[in-house]
Design an enzyme around this catalytic site. Structure first.
Site, PDB file in Angstrom:
ATOM      1  N   ASP A  12      -8.235  -4.964  -0.169  1.00  0.00           N
ATOM      2  CA  ASP A  12      -8.544  -5.987  -0.928  1.00  0.00           C
ATOM      3  C   ASP A  12      -7.852  -7.805  -0.877  1.00  0.00           C
ATOM      4  OD1 ASP A  12      -7.601  -3.603  -3.118  1.00  0.00           O
ATOM      5  OD2 ASP A  12      -9.943  -3.862  -2.939  1.00  0.00           O
ATOM      6  N   HIS A  56       1.066  -1.274   0.242  1.00  0.00           N
ATOM      7  CA  HIS A  56      -0.075  -0.149  -0.380  1.00  0.00           C
ATOM      8  C   HIS A  56       1.183   1.405   0.202  1.00  0.00           C
ATOM      9  CE1 HIS A  56      -3.434   2.887   1.362  1.00  0.00           C
ATOM     10  NE2 HIS A  56      -4.356   2.226   0.834  1.00  0.00           N
TER      11      HIS A  56
HETATM   12  C1  SDX Z   1      -6.063  -0.025  -2.949  1.00  0.00           C
HETATM   13  O1  SDX Z   1      -4.575   4.758  -2.302  1.00  0.00           O
HETATM   14  C2  SDX Z   1      -5.568   4.318  -1.421  1.00  0.00           C
HETATM   15  O2  SDX Z   1      -5.984   4.385  -0.835  1.00  0.00           O
HETATM   16  C3  SDX Z   1      -6.083   2.368  -1.897  1.00  0.00           C
HETATM   17  C4  SDX Z   1      -7.267   2.108  -1.062  1.00  0.00           C
HETATM   18  C5  SDX Z   1      -8.079   2.660  -1.581  1.00  0.00           C
HETATM   19  O3  SDX Z   1      -9.043   2.338  -0.557  1.00  0.00           O
HETATM   20  O4  SDX Z   1      -8.506   3.685  -1.976  1.00  0.00           O
HETATM   21  O5  SDX Z   1      -6.419   1.541  -0.302  1.00  0.00           O
HETATM   22  C6  SDX Z   1      -7.448   1.076  -2.054  1.00  0.00           C
HETATM   23  O6  SDX Z   1      -6.178   0.347  -3.747  1.00  0.00           O
HETATM   24  C7  SDX Z   1      -5.565  -1.177  -2.413  1.00  0.00           C
HETATM   25  C8  SDX Z   1      -3.807  -1.443  -2.826  1.00  0.00           C
HETATM   26  C9  SDX Z   1      -4.896  -1.983  -4.411  1.00  0.00           C
HETATM   27  N1  SDX Z   1      -3.647  -3.344  -4.646  1.00  0.00           N
HETATM   28  C10 SDX Z   1      -2.685  -4.308  -4.825  1.00  0.00           C
HETATM   29  O7  SDX Z   1      -3.121  -5.100  -3.781  1.00  0.00           O
HETATM   30  C11 SDX Z   1      -2.054  -4.533  -6.141  1.00  0.00           C
HETATM   31  C12 SDX Z   1      -0.071  -4.629  -5.586  1.00  0.00           C
HETATM   32  N2  SDX Z   1       0.039  -3.933  -4.645  1.00  0.00           N
HETATM   33  C13 SDX Z   1       1.334  -3.090  -5.302  1.00  0.00           C
HETATM   34  O8  SDX Z   1       1.060  -3.053  -6.764  1.00  0.00           O
HETATM   35  C14 SDX Z   1       1.509  -2.061  -4.745  1.00  0.00           C
HETATM   36  O9  SDX Z   1       1.978  -2.647  -3.438  1.00  0.00           O
HETATM   37  C15 SDX Z   1       0.649  -1.074  -4.853  1.00  0.00           C
HETATM   38  C16 SDX Z   1      -0.040  -0.928  -6.116  1.00  0.00           C
HETATM   39  C17 SDX Z   1      -0.341  -0.719  -3.705  1.00  0.00           C
HETATM   40  C18 SDX Z   1       1.902   0.455  -4.268  1.00  0.00           C
HETATM   41  O10 SDX Z   1       2.325   0.805  -5.057  1.00  0.00           O
HETATM   42  P1  SDX Z   1       3.020   1.968  -4.728  1.00  0.00           P
HETATM   43  O11 SDX Z   1       3.283   2.603  -3.398  1.00  0.00           O
HETATM   44  O12 SDX Z   1       3.806   2.646  -5.747  1.00  0.00           O
HETATM   45  O13 SDX Z   1       4.600   1.419  -4.439  1.00  0.00           O
HETATM   46  P2  SDX Z   1       5.625   0.651  -5.728  1.00  0.00           P
HETATM   47  O14 SDX Z   1       5.252  -0.496  -6.688  1.00  0.00           O
HETATM   48  O15 SDX Z   1       6.710   1.476  -5.607  1.00  0.00           O
HETATM   49  O16 SDX Z   1       6.157  -0.696  -4.520  1.00  0.00           O
HETATM   50  C19 SDX Z   1       7.327  -0.829  -3.753  1.00  0.00           C
HETATM   51  C20 SDX Z   1       8.172  -1.975  -3.908  1.00  0.00           C
HETATM   52  C21 SDX Z   1       8.915  -1.783  -5.316  1.00  0.00           C
HETATM   53  O17 SDX Z   1       9.715  -2.886  -4.916  1.00  0.00           O
HETATM   54  P3  SDX Z   1      11.105  -1.692  -5.543  1.00  0.00           P
HETATM   55  O18 SDX Z   1      11.434  -1.298  -6.401  1.00  0.00           O
HETATM   56  O19 SDX Z   1      11.308  -1.255  -3.900  1.00  0.00           O
HETATM   57  O20 SDX Z   1      12.372  -3.114  -5.283  1.00  0.00           O
HETATM   58  O21 SDX Z   1       7.520  -2.299  -2.691  1.00  0.00           O
HETATM   59  C22 SDX Z   1       7.752  -3.535  -4.350  1.00  0.00           C
HETATM   60  C23 SDX Z   1       7.182  -3.266  -5.345  1.00  0.00           C
HETATM   61  O22 SDX Z   1       7.731  -3.851  -6.180  1.00  0.00           O
HETATM   62  N3  SDX Z   1       6.095  -3.804  -4.567  1.00  0.00           N
HETATM   63  C24 SDX Z   1       5.711  -5.283  -4.802  1.00  0.00           C
HETATM   64  C25 SDX Z   1       3.983  -5.351  -4.104  1.00  0.00           C
HETATM   65  N4  SDX Z   1       4.000  -4.521  -4.391  1.00  0.00           N
HETATM   66  C26 SDX Z   1       4.856  -3.357  -4.067  1.00  0.00           C
HETATM   67  N5  SDX Z   1       6.298  -6.754  -4.969  1.00  0.00           N
HETATM   68  C27 SDX Z   1       5.310  -7.855  -5.398  1.00  0.00           C
HETATM   69  N6  SDX Z   1       4.261  -7.904  -5.134  1.00  0.00           N
HETATM   70  C28 SDX Z   1       2.782  -7.089  -4.620  1.00  0.00           C
HETATM   71  N7  SDX Z   1       2.214  -6.865  -3.920  1.00  0.00           N
END
Ligand code: SDX
Length: 425
Positions: free
Chosen positions: A359, A302
């Site tokens: 989720d 998140h």
């Molecule tokens: C919602 O914003 C809100 O409030 C949203 C929400 C709401 O109520 O409105 O809470 C609802 O959207 C919840 C999130 C649902 N999405 C997912 O579950 C999809 C999987 N999660 C990710 O794609 C990610 O964690 C996000 C999109 C939720 C957050 O993305 P960020 O803040 O841009 O973080 P990032 O993608 O830059 O990740 C940081 C690091 C990265 O690795 P490095 O580059 O540091 O090596 O963490 C890794 C990412 O690769 N990473 C993951 C991961 N999520 C982040 N690696 C594997 N699996 C994951 N799920």
């Protein structure tokens, strides 16, 4: 606390006012920066940028705190009904008995959609994704209920809250080829939706109170979340003074993305894929960690919560209780638990503060309730409606409100002369 931040640039020093919120959050106001220095700020994904001040929802990502208008989500999920929370988010206070009764009546008596709107459903393919239907039908409401004056705002808010659940249920009935079921004025908001989803003319249908209570909690937990992607979209579109329906329809489209509200559908697809692949959880955890593999653990991570998502904590407990009370044995729940346990001990996830988000468990409960996977994000949208509406209303009431128009740093070609066609490579 400093009342200004100092910025030194190209030998000049600039003083930027500091804004402190009611929960002591600190913001540096850069409204004058470009005018004084010619420079702008850059912040990919707006991870460090506040778009507005707001009094609707407070999140502390480090402490796992979520409050709607100051009320902790844990208390609202346990003690409130969804119409109460919708009223709170939109109007700022919990309704008293008379206000709640009037709001409930209005939501009940505006649940039907115009009979002509039903014809739109004939134009959608049988397998149209219900989010495409929802966004199209909400936009079309602006052709039936044009905003004429301020008084209409509250009426349009009620129409939107009342009719969107009917549109969602009709989208499901269309997908399974069953006749639409009209709303019943004797039923609560949640019971009415469940009746429109699952009753059939051939036999009587009694709404199970377990399902009604589970839906109530799910809608409350999804009701708002400050400046997330879809809410920011509603504010962006609303800032142009587009009407409520157009603004909310834009939010529905933003929510559809798999990184946002579409994640609940992807979580169940992911858990089912792991189950079908023999339940080899380590394989999928390693795939999620592999930078060369596009696979992500949906339902994890998140932007704001760098600790547990309080909604996931509530839903984790609710998943067990709802499935037990319904007598549903869903192997994906066991896989979810094992996945959570492994991931929360894995250095990759711990280092990046990747915890289960809202989720991760919601889809397991929706599925136990009989709601199909491609309706999960529609359910998220039904919950998020009051939050979107509250932010749209807050934006429109801001006396200093301006159209949102971010700047950019251009990195393309510098000036060059036109090249006639016969001289191009
Ligand atoms: C919602 O914003 C809100 O409030 C949203 C929400 C709401 O109520 O409105 O809470 C609802 O959207 C919840 C999130 C649902 N999405 C997912 O579950 C999809 C999987 N999660 C990710 O794609 C990610 O964690 C996000 C999109 C939720 C957050 O993305 P960020 O803040 O841009 O973080 P990032 O993608 O830059 O990740 C940081 C690091 C990265 O690795 P490095 O580059 O540091 O090596 O963490 C890794 C990412 O690769 N990473 C993951 C991961 N999520 C982040 N690696 C594997 N699996 C994951 N799920």
């Amino acid at each position: 606390m400093d009342d200004a931040a100092k910025l030194s640039l190209n030998g000049q020093e600039y003083s930027l006012p500091v804004v402190v919120g009611s929960e002591n959050e600190v913001g540096v106001d850069i409204s004058r920066l470009r005018g004084e220095s010619g420079a702008i700020t850059l912040d990919s994904g707006y991870a460090n940028t506040g778009s507005c001040t707001s009094s609707i929802t407070f999140i502390d990502g480090e402490k796992g705190i979520l409050r709607y208008r100051g009320y902790p989500i844990e208390q609202l999920a346990e003690k409130a009904r969804f119409p109460e929370v919708a009223y709170l988010l939109i109007y700022g206070e919990l309704p008293n008995a008379a206000q709640l009764e009037g709001f409930r009546q209005a939501l009940t008596y505006h649940s039907m959609i115009h009979e002509d709107m039903k014809k739109f459903f004939e134009g959608f393919r049988h397998n149209a994704h219900p989010m495409a239907i929802l966004s199209a039908m909400v936009t079309s409401m602006s052709s039936y209920y044009p905003e004429t004056d301020e008084d209409d705002e509250d009426l349009n808010i009620v129409r939107l809250l009342a009719k969107t659940k009917t549109i969602a249920a009709y989208a499901y009935k269309k997908a399974i080829g069953q006749p639409f079921v009209y709303p019943q004025n004797s039923l609560s908001y949640c019971a009415n939706f469940l009746n429109m989803m699952f009753s059939v003319p051939a036999e009587p249908y009694e709404v199970d109170p377990i399902l009604e209570d589970a839906l109530n909690v799910l809608l409350i937990l999804h009701a708002d979340h400050e400046q997330n992607c879809s809410t920011s979209t509603v504010r962006m579109v609303g800032s142009s003074q587009a009407n409520l329906y157009a603004s909310i329809s834009a939010g529905i489209c933003a929510l559809w993305g798999p990184l946002h509200g579409g994640a609940n559908q992807k979580v169940i697809e992911m858990l089912s894929m792991i189950q079908a692949d023999g339940g080899d959880i380590d394989k999928y955890v390693n795939k999620a960690k592999d930078k060369d593999d596009p696979f992500r653990l949906f339902g994890f991570g998140h932007r704001v919560y760098k600790n547990f998502d309080p909604r996931a904590t509530i839903l984790r407990k609710a998943a067990t209780s709802v499935l037990d009370r319904l007598g549903v044995d869903d192997p994906t729940l066991d896989i979810a638990r094992q996945l959570e346990e492994i991931a929360l001990k894995d250095e990759y996830f711990v280092e990046r503060n990747l915890y289960p988000n809202v989720d991760f468990y919601s889809g397991i409960i929706y599925r136990a309730m009989g709601i199909p996977t491609d309706m999960f994000t529609v359910m998220f949208a039904l919950g998020r409606l009051p939050g979107w509406i509250g932010h749209w209303k807050e934006l429109r009431q801001d006396p200093k409100g301006r159209i949102n128009r971010p700047r950019q740093i251009y990195t393309g070609a510098v000036e060059r002369d036109f090249v006639p066609l016969d001289q191009r490579g």
